[in-house]
Scaffold this motif. Sequence first.
Motif, PDB file in Angstrom:
ATOM      1  N   SER A 132       0.849  -1.188   0.000  1.00 31.68           N
ATOM      2  CA  SER A 132       0.000   0.000   0.000  1.00 31.68           C
ATOM      3  C   SER A 132       0.882   1.235   0.000  1.00 31.68           C
ATOM      4  CB  SER A 132      -0.912   0.020   1.231  1.00 31.68           C
ATOM      5  OG  SER A 132      -0.203   0.519   2.344  1.00 31.68           O
ATOM      6  N   ALA A 133       0.361   2.331  -0.520  1.00 35.01           N
ATOM      7  CA  ALA A 133       1.150   3.556  -0.584  1.00 35.01           C
ATOM      8  C   ALA A 133       1.544   4.007   0.824  1.00 35.01           C
ATOM      9  CB  ALA A 133       0.372   4.652  -1.301  1.00 35.01           C
ATOM     10  N   LEU A 143       8.571  -1.210  -8.832  1.00 33.93           N
ATOM     11  CA  LEU A 143       7.715  -0.218  -8.161  1.00 33.93           C
ATOM     12  C   LEU A 143       7.535  -0.517  -6.672  1.00 33.93           C
ATOM     13  CD1 LEU A 143       5.599   2.170  -8.420  1.00 33.93           C
ATOM     14  CD2 LEU A 143       3.889   0.380  -8.598  1.00 33.93           C
ATOM     15  N   LEU A 144       7.591  -1.809  -6.326  1.00 34.59           N
ATOM     16  CA  LEU A 144       7.094  -2.219  -5.006  1.00 34.59           C
ATOM     17  C   LEU A 144       7.718  -1.518  -3.802  1.00 34.59           C
ATOM     18  CD1 LEU A 144       6.463  -6.013  -5.688  1.00 34.59           C
ATOM     19  CD2 LEU A 144       4.890  -4.097  -5.861  1.00 34.59           C
ATOM     20  N   PRO A 145       9.043  -1.214  -3.791  1.00 35.52           N
ATOM     21  CA  PRO A 145       9.575  -0.532  -2.599  1.00 35.52           C
ATOM     22  C   PRO A 145       9.025   0.883  -2.422  1.00 35.52           C
ATOM     23  CG  PRO A 145      11.351  -1.520  -3.878  1.00 35.52           C
ATOM     24  CD  PRO A 145      10.121  -1.585  -4.720  1.00 35.52           C
ATOM     25  N   TRP A 146       8.441   1.449  -3.484  1.00 41.63           N
ATOM     26  CA  TRP A 146       7.789   2.765  -3.397  1.00 41.63           C
ATOM     27  C   TRP A 146       8.740   3.838  -2.887  1.00 41.63           C
ATOM     28  CZ3 TRP A 146       3.768   4.167  -6.013  1.00 41.63           C
ATOM     29  CH2 TRP A 146       2.993   5.283  -5.647  1.00 41.63           C
ATOM     30  N   MET A 153      -0.983   7.592  -9.306  1.00 38.95           N
ATOM     31  CA  MET A 153      -0.300   6.394  -8.815  1.00 38.95           C
ATOM     32  C   MET A 153      -0.410   6.352  -7.297  1.00 38.95           C
ATOM     33  SD  MET A 153       2.881   5.362 -11.169  1.00 38.95           S
ATOM     34  CE  MET A 153       4.007   5.683  -9.889  1.00 38.95           C
ATOM     35  N   GLY A 154      -0.816   5.224  -6.772  1.00 41.19           N
ATOM     36  CA  GLY A 154      -0.965   5.110  -5.321  1.00 41.19           C
ATOM     37  C   GLY A 154      -1.178   3.664  -4.927  1.00 41.19           C
ATOM     38  N   THR A 155      -1.966   3.482  -3.879  1.00 36.54           N
ATOM     39  CA  THR A 155      -2.163   2.141  -3.338  1.00 36.54           C
ATOM     40  C   THR A 155      -2.702   1.164  -4.377  1.00 36.54           C
ATOM     41  OG1 THR A 155      -2.421   2.863  -1.068  1.00 36.54           O
ATOM     42  CG2 THR A 155      -3.484   0.805  -1.656  1.00 36.54           C
ATOM     43  N   ILE A 156      -3.677   1.630  -5.195  1.00 33.28           N
ATOM     44  CA  ILE A 156      -4.249   0.727  -6.195  1.00 33.28           C
ATOM     45  C   ILE A 156      -3.164   0.296  -7.179  1.00 33.28           C
ATOM     46  CG2 ILE A 156      -5.914   0.572  -8.083  1.00 33.28           C
ATOM     47  CD1 ILE A 156      -7.261   0.487  -5.434  1.00 33.28           C
ATOM     48  N   THR A 157      -2.288   1.237  -7.536  1.00 32.26           N
ATOM     49  CA  THR A 157      -1.197   0.893  -8.457  1.00 32.26           C
ATOM     50  C   THR A 157      -0.287  -0.160  -7.833  1.00 32.26           C
ATOM     51  OG1 THR A 157      -1.214   3.278  -8.890  1.00 32.26           O
ATOM     52  CG2 THR A 157       0.440   1.952 -10.045  1.00 32.26           C
ATOM     53  N   ILE A 158       0.135   0.094  -6.596  1.00 32.59           N
ATOM     54  CA  ILE A 158       1.041  -0.847  -5.924  1.00 32.59           C
ATOM     55  C   ILE A 158       0.382  -2.217  -5.823  1.00 32.59           C
ATOM     56  CG2 ILE A 158       2.256  -1.365  -3.774  1.00 32.59           C
ATOM     57  CD1 ILE A 158       2.524   1.559  -3.257  1.00 32.59           C
ATOM     58  N   SER A 159      -0.901  -2.210  -5.448  1.00 30.43           N
ATOM     59  CA  SER A 159      -1.620  -3.462  -5.276  1.00 30.43           C
ATOM     60  C   SER A 159      -1.667  -4.243  -6.590  1.00 30.43           C
ATOM     61  CB  SER A 159      -3.021  -3.150  -4.779  1.00 30.43           C
ATOM     62  OG  SER A 159      -3.648  -4.325  -4.369  1.00 30.43           O
ATOM     63  N   ARG A 160      -1.881  -3.531  -7.702  1.00 37.88           N
ATOM     64  CA  ARG A 160      -1.891  -4.196  -9.008  1.00 37.88           C
ATOM     65  C   ARG A 160      -0.540  -4.796  -9.338  1.00 37.88           C
ATOM     66  NH1 ARG A 160      -6.009  -1.790 -12.923  1.00 37.88           N
ATOM     67  NH2 ARG A 160      -7.621  -1.499 -11.398  1.00 37.88           N
TER      68      ARG A 160
END
Lengths: 177, 477
Positions: free
Chosen positions: B73-74, B149-152, B187-194
Motif C-alpha cells: 500500500s502507498a 515499483l514495489l519498494p515505493w 499512482m498510489g495504493t491501487i497501483t502498488i496493489s496491481r
Amino acid sequence: MSELSEVDKTKRLFMALGSIIIVAGIGGALAYPLFQFAVGNALKKGGGEDEKNWIDLGPISDFEEGKPTAKKITIEVRDGWVKSSSDETVWVMKQGNEFLTFTATCPHLGCKVNWVPERNEYFCPCHNSAFDITGERKPGSASARSLDTLEYRVVDGKLQIVFQKFKNLLPTKEVFS
Amino acid sequence: MASPAIPQSNGTLGKIYDWIDERAGISEILHELLDEPIPGGTRYAYAFGSALLFIFALQSITGVFLAMYYVPSAEDAHKSVEYIMKEVPFGAFMRGMHHYGSSAMVIMVVLHILQIVIWGAYKQKRELLWLVGAGLLQLVLAFSLSGYLLPWDMKAYYGTVVTVGIASEVPLIGDTIKRIIIGGTEMGTITISRFFMVHVFLLPALMAGGIAAHLYLFRKAKPAGPFNMTEQEAMFRVEPFWPGQVFKDAVFSLVVFIILAYLSWTIPAPLEPKADPSQTQYVARPEWYFLFLFQLLKYFPGSTAIIGSLVIPGVVMAIITFLPFLDRSPERHPLKRPFVMLGTMGLLVAMAVLHVLAKRDDAQNFAEQLRAQEEEGIRFLKEPFEPKDISRKAVVAAAPAPEAFVKNCAVCHGEQGEGGPAGPKLIGIAKKPGRSKEEIAGLIENPAAYGASKMPPMPQVSAADRVAIADWIHTLK
C-alpha cells in the motif's frame, strides 16, 4: 549404456557426491537466514522498560463502592514498523480505601471476561470460566487460576494502573509482556 | 527398471526404497529425469538454462519470505521495506538476494539465448521450444518492471512513471491502457496493489507453466548437441545428464549463489526515501539493464517518441521471437551463418553503445544530482529506524506547520519537516545537541554560526516567525 570402466565409475561417484554436496550446501546456507528472517523480531525482548507505565483511570470518585466497573484504557503498541494505539478493558471495584483492579483477559485462553450482575460473577463465554466478585476462580472453571490483578496506585485523587499481559493456562500468574 | 542414475542398495534401506518405488514409481521418474542422453557430452556451456531455473527458485524463495513483511500500500510499502532492511534479522540480506537475483536473472537469460543462438540450437523442429522461451524472456522483463515499483521509493516511483508513460504512447488506446495499469489517474495504493498481484501471483504462475512447457518441449526435441559434430559423431560420445551435466550445472549455480550472497552481504540493496510526487529535482533512471532502452528514447523527440519506445524495441523483439522461422537453413555452425551472427553481434554492440552513451550523458549533465541521490539513499539506509507513529498521542501532537515554515522552509525540508534531497529531516532534530528552541531560531537567521553552513541564511523570516517555527519543530516526532 554400456559397461562403465573403473575410472568412469570413480568419476561418476565424484560428480554425484559433488552435486549432492553443493545442493545441500546451498540449502544449508540459505536455511539459517531464512529461519532467522521468518522468526523476525517475535522473540525480541521489549526495550527493557524499567519504568512503570502508569495509566490514568480517572478520579476515584468515579468508582462506586462494591460495584465492578469496566474502564477502557488506551495502550501504545509497537506493531512491526508501526507505533499505534490499542484499546483494552480493565475491571475496577472500590472496596473501602482499597481497589480491586483486574485485566479483562481471561487467564484460560485469553478471551474477555464480563461482569454478570444477576449471577454476581465475572464470566468468560469461551469456555465457561467463572470468577466471583473478588476475582476468585469458581470451582468447575476452565481457568486454572483466578483473575489477574493489575498493580494500582492513587495519585492526586486519581486511580492509576500498570497494564500487563500474562501467560495463559498456568495455575500461577506470570508476566507475558 | 535398471538405471545407472540410481544406486542399487540392499538391506533395510533398499527394502524401504523398493516399497515406496513400487507404489510411487520413483525409479521411472528418476530415469526419465536423469538418464537423458546428451549428444557430444556434457558441457559448462549448457549450464545457463539450469542456472536460470536455480535463480528463479532463489527468487521464489526470497520473494515468498519478503512477502512476510511487505505490505502493498502507498501508506506502508516503503516503511515495511525499510523495516525489512533495518529491523528484521537477515532482512537486508534477503532483500539483497532478491534485488541482485533479478539482475542475475536478466544476465543469465541473455547468456542462455546467446548460447542457443551461437549453437544454432533453435533449429530442427525446435520452433515451439524457442517460442515458449521467447515468452519466458518477456515474463522475466515483466517481473523486473513490476517488482521495481514495489519498494515505493523515489526511484521506484519515477521509474514507473516513465514506464507507464511509455505505455500511454500506444496510439488511440494509450491513455486507457495507462489508466488501467495505474488503476486511475494517480499512482498510489491501487497501483502498488496491481503491481504486487502481477509480481507475486500472476507472473509466477505463468512462469511456472512456461518453464514446464519449455522443459517438456526441450526433452521432446532432445538436446541439439555440438554444432561442429555430425549427428553420428555426437551420438558416439553421448553422456547421460546425471551426474556429469548435473555436476556442471551445480558448480555453475554455486558460483552464481556465492556472487549473489557476497553482493547481498557487502552492498545492501538500495532504498531511497519514500516516493515524493512533488519532487522536481529527481533524476529518474531505470534499472541498469534497461538503460539502453532509456537512451533510445532520447533520439525520438515529441510525436516521434513512439518509434524509440515501442516500434524499434517491438520490431527487434519480433525478430528475436520468430528467429527459427526466419533462419530456416539446417546449417548450425556459427561461422557458416553470417547473417544471424552479425545481426546478433550488431544488436549487442548497439545495446552496449546505447548503454555507454546513457552513462556518458549522465556523467556530463546529471553527475551531481545523481551522486546526491545516491548519497541520499545511503544516508537514508544508515538512519536509525523510526516506527511510523499513528498512535492517538501522535495524532494530537501533530499541529499544522506555521505559515512561515511552509513559505520558507518546506521547499527543502518537506511540508512536515520530513526532509528532502536539498535539506535534512527535521523530525527528531530537537533531541540532538545544539538544537534547543533558541538555537534553532538563531540558526534560521545565521545557519553558519550553528554548524549548518550548507543552508542559506533566512533573514527575511521575522523574529516572531523564527520562534514559531522553532516551537513547531520541537513538537515533531
